[in-house]
Design a protein around this motif. Structure first.
Motif, PDB file in Angstrom:
ATOM      1  N   THR A   1       0.839  -1.199   0.000  1.00 28.94           N
ATOM      2  CA  THR A   1       0.000   0.000   0.000  1.00 28.94           C
ATOM      3  C   THR A   1       0.873   1.248   0.000  1.00 28.94           C
ATOM      4  O   THR A   1       0.647   2.177  -0.771  1.00 28.94           O
ATOM      5  CB  THR A   1      -0.934   0.020   1.226  1.00 28.94           C
ATOM      6  OG1 THR A   1      -1.741  -1.155   1.195  1.00 28.94           O
ATOM      7  CG2 THR A   1      -1.807   1.247   1.243  1.00 28.94           C
TER       8      THR A   1
ATOM      9  N   ALA B   1       2.511   1.598  -3.371  1.00 27.92           N
ATOM     10  CA  ALA B   1       1.550   2.072  -4.373  1.00 27.92           C
ATOM     11  C   ALA B   1       1.323   3.565  -4.218  1.00 27.92           C
ATOM     12  O   ALA B   1       1.235   4.295  -5.203  1.00 27.92           O
ATOM     13  CB  ALA B   1       0.238   1.306  -4.242  1.00 27.92           C
ATOM     14  N   GLN B   2       1.233   4.038  -2.962  1.00 27.93           N
ATOM     15  CA  GLN B   2       1.049   5.459  -2.738  1.00 27.93           C
ATOM     16  C   GLN B   2       2.267   6.241  -3.195  1.00 27.93           C
ATOM     17  O   GLN B   2       2.139   7.311  -3.786  1.00 27.93           O
ATOM     18  CB  GLN B   2       0.749   5.734  -1.260  1.00 27.93           C
ATOM     19  CG  GLN B   2      -0.630   5.283  -0.850  1.00 27.93           C
ATOM     20  CD  GLN B   2      -0.883   5.432   0.635  1.00 27.93           C
ATOM     21  OE1 GLN B   2       0.030   5.678   1.417  1.00 27.93           O
ATOM     22  NE2 GLN B   2      -2.126   5.277   1.025  1.00 27.93           N
ATOM     23  N   ASP B   3       3.461   5.725  -2.917  1.00 24.34           N
ATOM     24  CA  ASP B   3       4.681   6.374  -3.388  1.00 24.34           C
ATOM     25  C   ASP B   3       4.689   6.425  -4.915  1.00 24.34           C
ATOM     26  O   ASP B   3       5.076   7.418  -5.505  1.00 24.34           O
ATOM     27  CB  ASP B   3       5.928   5.644  -2.887  1.00 24.34           C
ATOM     28  CG  ASP B   3       6.221   5.919  -1.423  1.00 24.34           C
ATOM     29  OD1 ASP B   3       5.635   6.883  -0.879  1.00 24.34           O
ATOM     30  OD2 ASP B   3       7.019   5.180  -0.825  1.00 24.34           O
ATOM     31  N   GLY B   4       4.269   5.339  -5.547  1.00 19.71           N
ATOM     32  CA  GLY B   4       4.195   5.293  -6.999  1.00 19.71           C
ATOM     33  C   GLY B   4       3.230   6.323  -7.547  1.00 19.71           C
ATOM     34  O   GLY B   4       3.514   6.993  -8.538  1.00 19.71           O
ATOM     35  N   LYS B   5       2.092   6.473  -6.897  1.00 19.31           N
ATOM     36  CA  LYS B   5       1.113   7.485  -7.316  1.00 19.31           C
ATOM     37  C   LYS B   5       1.686   8.886  -7.144  1.00 19.31           C
ATOM     38  O   LYS B   5       1.507   9.740  -8.000  1.00 19.31           O
ATOM     39  CB  LYS B   5      -0.183   7.359  -6.507  1.00 19.31           C
ATOM     40  CG  LYS B   5      -1.046   6.195  -6.910  1.00 19.31           C
ATOM     41  CD  LYS B   5      -2.311   6.161  -6.085  1.00 19.31           C
ATOM     42  CE  LYS B   5      -3.141   4.935  -6.410  1.00 19.31           C
ATOM     43  NZ  LYS B   5      -4.336   4.851  -5.569  1.00 19.31           N
ATOM     44  N   HIS B   6       2.363   9.088  -6.018  1.00 17.50           N
ATOM     45  CA  HIS B   6       2.961  10.401  -5.759  1.00 17.50           C
ATOM     46  C   HIS B   6       3.995  10.743  -6.829  1.00 17.50           C
ATOM     47  O   HIS B   6       4.014  11.865  -7.344  1.00 17.50           O
ATOM     48  CB  HIS B   6       3.596  10.427  -4.367  1.00 17.50           C
ATOM     49  CG  HIS B   6       4.273  11.714  -4.037  1.00 17.50           C
ATOM     50  ND1 HIS B   6       3.575  12.869  -3.758  1.00 17.50           N
ATOM     51  CD2 HIS B   6       5.578  12.042  -3.982  1.00 17.50           C
ATOM     52  CE1 HIS B   6       4.435  13.844  -3.543  1.00 17.50           C
ATOM     53  NE2 HIS B   6       5.656  13.375  -3.662  1.00 17.50           N
ATOM     54  N   GLU B   7       4.830   9.771  -7.166  1.00 17.99           N
ATOM     55  CA  GLU B   7       5.854  10.001  -8.190  1.00 17.99           C
ATOM     56  C   GLU B   7       5.222  10.243  -9.561  1.00 17.99           C
ATOM     57  O   GLU B   7       5.697  11.063 -10.334  1.00 17.99           O
ATOM     58  CB  GLU B   7       6.833   8.831  -8.247  1.00 17.99           C
ATOM     59  CG  GLU B   7       7.758   8.750  -7.045  1.00 17.99           C
ATOM     60  CD  GLU B   7       8.558  10.028  -6.819  1.00 17.99           C
ATOM     61  OE1 GLU B   7       9.129  10.564  -7.794  1.00 17.99           O
ATOM     62  OE2 GLU B   7       8.617  10.485  -5.665  1.00 17.99           O
ATOM     63  N   LYS B   8       4.148   9.521  -9.855  1.00 21.29           N
ATOM     64  CA  LYS B   8       3.456   9.690 -11.133  1.00 21.29           C
ATOM     65  C   LYS B   8       2.843  11.089 -11.212  1.00 21.29           C
ATOM     66  O   LYS B   8       2.967  11.776 -12.240  1.00 21.29           O
ATOM     67  CB  LYS B   8       2.371   8.635 -11.300  1.00 21.29           C
ATOM     68  CG  LYS B   8       1.666   8.695 -12.634  1.00 21.29           C
ATOM     69  CD  LYS B   8       0.638   7.586 -12.778  1.00 21.29           C
ATOM     70  CE  LYS B   8      -0.053   7.700 -14.127  1.00 21.29           C
ATOM     71  NZ  LYS B   8      -1.082   6.664 -14.283  1.00 21.29           N
ATOM     72  N   ILE B   9       2.230  11.534 -10.125  1.00 22.40           N
ATOM     73  CA  ILE B   9       1.636  12.874 -10.094  1.00 22.40           C
ATOM     74  C   ILE B   9       2.726  13.929 -10.239  1.00 22.40           C
ATOM     75  O   ILE B   9       2.560  14.905 -10.969  1.00 22.40           O
ATOM     76  CB  ILE B   9       0.818  13.089  -8.803  1.00 22.40           C
ATOM     77  CG1 ILE B   9      -0.445  12.219  -8.848  1.00 22.40           C
ATOM     78  CG2 ILE B   9       0.456  14.554  -8.612  1.00 22.40           C
ATOM     79  CD1 ILE B   9      -1.207  12.153  -7.547  1.00 22.40           C
TER      80      ILE B   9
ATOM     81  N   TYR C   1      -9.669  12.773 -10.490  1.00 21.52           N
ATOM     82  CA  TYR C   1      -9.941  12.035  -9.257  1.00 21.52           C
ATOM     83  C   TYR C   1     -11.449  11.808  -9.098  1.00 21.52           C
ATOM     84  O   TYR C   1     -11.883  10.698  -8.810  1.00 21.52           O
ATOM     85  CB  TYR C   1      -9.379  12.805  -8.056  1.00 21.52           C
ATOM     86  CG  TYR C   1      -9.723  12.190  -6.722  1.00 21.52           C
ATOM     87  CD1 TYR C   1      -8.997  11.104  -6.240  1.00 21.52           C
ATOM     88  CD2 TYR C   1     -10.764  12.693  -5.949  1.00 21.52           C
ATOM     89  CE1 TYR C   1      -9.293  10.540  -5.017  1.00 21.52           C
ATOM     90  CE2 TYR C   1     -11.070  12.124  -4.728  1.00 21.52           C
ATOM     91  CZ  TYR C   1     -10.335  11.053  -4.265  1.00 21.52           C
ATOM     92  OH  TYR C   1     -10.646  10.489  -3.051  1.00 21.52           O
TER      93      TYR C   1
END
Length: 146
Positions: free
Chosen positions: A14, A17-25, A137
């Protein structure tokens, strides 16, 4: 013991995944602002270290606001005394003053690397990106509910 290991892997995935979302954003925002400001490669090379440095400082202020102000409001306004409310008002004003000071410092540094028009366009680009991100979102959450 087996449940603890499974829970650990779930929590780790989890967070990842949040880190991945942050990096993608962050990558999307970088591309969006670069395009919106029409930064040349030379400008981008000088702009992004300044912008990212100040972005981290703004983020620290938002974390401070969440912990020191919103944390006290979790129990509701009715639980606050007038003295506590005044303290929260003063903290909020201090954080807003710090944000303004940071924005002034960032602007002074950016004036050395990009044009004034691009500096003005930066605020609009940031606001437009936030708005677009929020719309995406909302659309994503709307589909999940159906």
């Amino acid at each position: 013991m087996k449940n603890v290991i499974i829970l650990f892997f779930i929590l780790a995935s989890t967070v990842q995944a949040q880190d991945g979302k942050h990096e993608k954003i962050k990558a999307l925002k970088t591309a969006y602002i670069t395009e919106a400001l029409a930064l040349t490669p030379t400008e981008a090379e000088k702009f992004w270290p300044i912008y990212n440095s100040y972005h981290e400082k703004f983020h620290a202020l938002r974390v401070k606001e969440r912990t020191e102000i919103f944390g006290k409001l979790r129990n509701g306004l009715g639980a606050l005394t007038d003295a506590e409310a005044n303290e929260l008002i003063d903290k909020n004003l201090a954080i807003e003053a710090s944000e303004l000071e940071l924005r002034k410092q960032m602007t002074a540094e950016l004036r050395k690397v990009i044009s004034p028009k691009k500096i003005i366009s930066l605020k609009k680009a940031e606001d437009d990106f936030k708005r677009e991100l929020f719309e995406r979102y909302k659309q994503g959450h709307g589909r999940r509910k159906q």
